[in-house]
Design a protein around this motif. Structure first.
Motif, PDB file in Angstrom:
ATOM      1  N   TYR A   1       0.725  -1.671   0.041  1.00 47.97           N
ATOM      2  CA  TYR A   1      -0.134  -0.236  -0.074  1.00 47.97           C
ATOM      3  C   TYR A   1       0.604   1.242   0.246  1.00 47.97           C
ATOM      4  CZ  TYR A   1      -3.709   3.651   1.606  1.00 47.97           C
ATOM      5  OH  TYR A   1      -3.596   4.678   1.542  1.00 47.97           O
ATOM      6  N   ARG A   2       1.890   1.070   0.817  1.00 46.07           N
ATOM      7  CA  ARG A   2       2.710   2.274   0.276  1.00 46.07           C
ATOM      8  C   ARG A   2       3.419   2.387  -0.564  1.00 46.07           C
ATOM      9  NH1 ARG A   2       5.489   4.177   5.402  1.00 46.07           N
ATOM     10  NH2 ARG A   2       7.158   5.385   4.311  1.00 46.07           N
ATOM     11  N   LEU A   3       4.310   1.016  -1.295  1.00 52.13           N
ATOM     12  CA  LEU A   3       4.430   1.344  -2.298  1.00 52.13           C
ATOM     13  C   LEU A   3       3.196   2.102  -3.499  1.00 52.13           C
ATOM     14  CD1 LEU A   3       6.651   0.867  -4.707  1.00 52.13           C
ATOM     15  CD2 LEU A   3       5.885  -1.571  -4.473  1.00 52.13           C
ATOM     16  N   LEU A   4       1.666   1.637  -3.340  1.00 52.15           N
ATOM     17  CA  LEU A   4       0.870   2.343  -4.523  1.00 52.15           C
ATOM     18  C   LEU A   4       0.613   3.445  -4.263  1.00 52.15           C
ATOM     19  CD1 LEU A   4      -1.375   1.443  -6.058  1.00 52.15           C
ATOM     20  CD2 LEU A   4      -2.805   1.661  -4.140  1.00 52.15           C
ATOM     21  N   CYS A   5       1.225   4.152  -2.911  1.00 54.42           N
ATOM     22  CA  CYS A   5       0.563   5.619  -2.779  1.00 54.42           C
ATOM     23  C   CYS A   5       1.613   6.124  -3.195  1.00 54.42           C
ATOM     24  CB  CYS A   5       0.574   6.022  -0.778  1.00 54.42           C
ATOM     25  SG  CYS A   5      -0.402   5.624  -0.336  1.00 54.42           S
ATOM     26  N   PHE A   6       3.333   5.438  -3.486  1.00 55.40           N
ATOM     27  CA  PHE A   6       4.650   6.315  -3.964  1.00 55.40           C
ATOM     28  C   PHE A   6       3.715   6.464  -6.185  1.00 55.40           C
ATOM     29  CE2 PHE A   6       7.318   4.527  -0.520  1.00 55.40           C
ATOM     30  CZ  PHE A   6       6.391   5.555   0.317  1.00 55.40           C
ATOM     31  N   GLY A   7       2.584   6.050  -6.381  1.00 53.97           N
ATOM     32  CA  GLY A   7       2.958   6.026  -7.502  1.00 53.97           C
ATOM     33  C   GLY A   7       1.787   7.746  -7.730  1.00 53.97           C
TER      34      GLY A   7
ATOM     35  N   ASP B   1       8.163  14.044  -4.486  1.00 51.70           N
ATOM     36  CA  ASP B   1       7.702  13.785  -5.855  1.00 51.70           C
ATOM     37  C   ASP B   1       8.106  12.270  -5.658  1.00 51.70           C
ATOM     38  OD1 ASP B   1       7.265  13.076  -7.887  1.00 51.70           O
ATOM     39  OD2 ASP B   1       8.574  15.316  -8.845  1.00 51.70           O
ATOM     40  N   MET B   2       7.627  11.487  -4.901  1.00 53.47           N
ATOM     41  CA  MET B   2       8.075   9.958  -4.501  1.00 53.47           C
ATOM     42  C   MET B   2       7.854   9.220  -6.400  1.00 53.47           C
ATOM     43  SD  MET B   2       8.775  10.244  -1.833  1.00 53.47           S
ATOM     44  CE  MET B   2       9.502   8.624  -1.550  1.00 53.47           C
ATOM     45  N   PRO B   3       6.392   9.508  -6.894  1.00 53.89           N
ATOM     46  CA  PRO B   3       6.427   9.051  -8.886  1.00 53.89           C
ATOM     47  C   PRO B   3       7.994   9.148  -9.395  1.00 53.89           C
ATOM     48  CG  PRO B   3       4.194  10.399  -8.198  1.00 53.89           C
ATOM     49  CD  PRO B   3       5.319  10.632  -6.965  1.00 53.89           C
ATOM     50  N   GLN B   4       8.568   9.928  -9.562  1.00 49.82           N
ATOM     51  CA  GLN B   4       9.581  10.321  -9.728  1.00 49.82           C
ATOM     52  C   GLN B   4      11.002   9.680  -9.194  1.00 49.82           C
ATOM     53  OE1 GLN B   4       8.983  11.423 -13.070  1.00 49.82           O
ATOM     54  NE2 GLN B   4      11.618  11.360 -13.448  1.00 49.82           N
TER      55      GLN B   4
END
Ligand code: AMP
Ligand code: ZN
Length: 467
Positions: free
Chosen positions: A302-308, A371-374
């Motif tokens: 879920y954390r990783l999902l949020c970083f998207g 900017d977690m997606p980046q």
């Protein structure tokens, strides 16, 4: 490090007011029910800012309040029932027991999401004297008035009212809010309660200079933030819906009491949606951290999902997206396990220019308004690049201090080895013990063809998946 300030509507440098420690206050949960993963998206934000600050070499201190009184079911019109008392009658527990039960559950679920614990979790019920003191100051300097055992904030006394949310008095008046029933005790319909008179049958109440009563929700955060972080601090976080009235009123209270700005940067997180609607108990679409585990998914997926998604944007939750994130997390961990040197920790190696550039880029993207997606794009580049495995391992391990994805877990815990593979390993060890090398080699080939790398260790056969 830079963050978007909802007040100035610009991305600004984070410069600790004391020159050393980034002081962060996050609006915490109201502990009358289980916290859902939407709430946790907002709670992750304060911890992420702290992680990013530390990554930048700054000190950071995080305070998150626990609201265990005073949050009404309708905060905009200041009416409805206290959420704590509502749960009390529903569950047959005392308000203190309810607070205890859901605070424990909140902390345990937060741990599963690797949300670092706050340095302090002040409870509203333990800060009543501080709230009363601020209210007295506000009455003394003309920002508040008492009527029949209740105290209201006079919004007309604070010309900046509306500067955060855009809900200025003109905007509020032009809106539909005149249609709601106005409390006749208020001087202006937009005034809000700082202290409420305890009605008959109300259990959660305290003595005050205005008689028995209880605090409003907004005054809690003024009192607890200034008590634990001082009259000037750096960052205040919350979900988008906290902007109004909660934070707008907090600004009026805190600045009205001390006479200057208290918070440098207001940070607000976007909502988690589900099927186009915001995730909320009232919408009956909530998911808890335990639901993720029941689906066989790692909560950290879920954390990783949020970083998207950038933190200010909304996310539409779906199980498919979460499963994809879970798969991705497994891949990252397996790669870490492959790259990890046999002997575990080794001194940080000298990085090549390419690696140094990747590291800098990761740091810059995190520091640029999270900017977690980046940042995840940079992680992908690291995975795809032709680099020395050990140095890849070192970089990812370093980045995981911000990501909080436990990327070393597989390496430390070992792989999930299916029973049939265990059986083959056992038979190979038996064969080797009996010096039956043809059988032992045949089993090695079989394991190799099943996708495993086979190694001999003092404990016998070990395997790890080839990716
Ligand atoms: P509450 O316990 O209701 O005071 O909410 C706790 C925090 O969760 C607040 O900061 C809200 O802004 C936040 N929140 C509530 N629902 C969501 C959601 N669906 N997505 C993100 N944050 C939320
Ligand atoms: Zn708050």
């Amino acid at each position: 490090m830079r963050l978007h300030n909802s007040l100035s509507r610009r991305v600004e440098d984070v410069v600790p007011v004391d020159g050393r420690t980034v002081k962060i206050y996050s609006c915490g949960p109201t502990v009358y029910r289980h916290i859902h993963i939407g709430n946790f998206r907002s709670f992750m934000l304060g911890d992420l800012i702290r992680r990013a600050a530390k990554f930048e070499g700054l000190d950071a201190r995080l305070v998150m309040n626990i609201t265990d009184v005073g949050h009404m079911t309708d905060e905009v019109t200041d009416s409805g029932r206290d959420k704590m008392e509502l749960a009390e009658s529903d569950e047959g527990l005392s308000a203190a027991q309810i607070a205890e039960k859901y605070t424990e559950a909140f902390l345990a679920d937060g741990d599963l999401l690797n949300i670092g614990r706050a340095d302090v979790y002040p409870r509203a019920t333990e800060h009543i004297p501080q709230m009363i003191s601020i209210i007295q100051t506000l009455i003394g300097n003309g920002h508040a008035y008492e009527v029949d055992g209740a105290v209201y904030y006079d919004v007309r006394s604070f010309p900046d009212y509306g500067k955060l949310s855009g809900n200025t008095l003109e905007a509020l008046r032009a809106g539909h809010r005149q249609e709601v029933e106005v409390d006749p005790n208020k001087r202006n319909p937009e005034d809000f309660a700082l202290w409420k008179k305890a009605g008959p049958g109300r259990a959660l109440k305290w003595d005050s200079p205005w008689g028995p009563g209880f605090p409003g929700w907004h005054i809690e955060c003024s009192a607890m933030s200034m008590e634990h972080l001082g009259k000037r601090f750096d960052v205040h976080t919350g979900g988008n819906d906290n902007k109004f009235p909660h934070h707008e009123d907090e600004i009026a209270q805190s600045e009205g009491a001390v006479g200057h700005a208290v918070v440098s940067i207001w940070v607000h997180g976007g909502f988690l949606q589900m099927g186009g609607q915001k995730m909320a108990k009232s919408a009956q679409n909530i998911r808890r951290v335990s639901d993720l585990a029941e689906h066989g998914l790692d909560p950290l997926a879920y954390r990783l999902l949020c970083f998207g998604t950038r933190y200010r944007n909304e996310i539409d939750f779906s199980w498919d997206a979460l499963e994809a994130a879970n798969h991705r997390l497994g891949t990252l961990r397996r790669r870490m396990a492959q790259w990890r040197p046999e002997q575990g920790a080794i001194d940080a190696p000298e990085l090549t220019m390419v690696e140094e550039e990747l590291d800098q880029r990761f740091r810059r993207t995190v520091a640029e308004d999270l900017d977690m997606p980046q940042a995840m794009v940079v992680v992908n580049e690291l995975l795809g690049a032709d680099l020395d495995p050990f140095r890849r391992y070192v970089l990812l391990k370093r980045w995981d201090e911000v990501l909080g994805l436990d990327l070393e877990r597989t390496a430390l815990e070992g792989f999930e080895i299916p029973p049939e593979v265990h059986e083959l390993m056992r038979r190979r060890d038996e064969a080797r013990l009996a010096k039956d090398y043809p059988t032992s080699d045949a089993i090695r080939d079989q394991l190799t063809s099943m996708g495993y790398e086979v190694m001999d260790s003092p404990e016998g056969t070990t395997v790890r998946p080839r990716t």
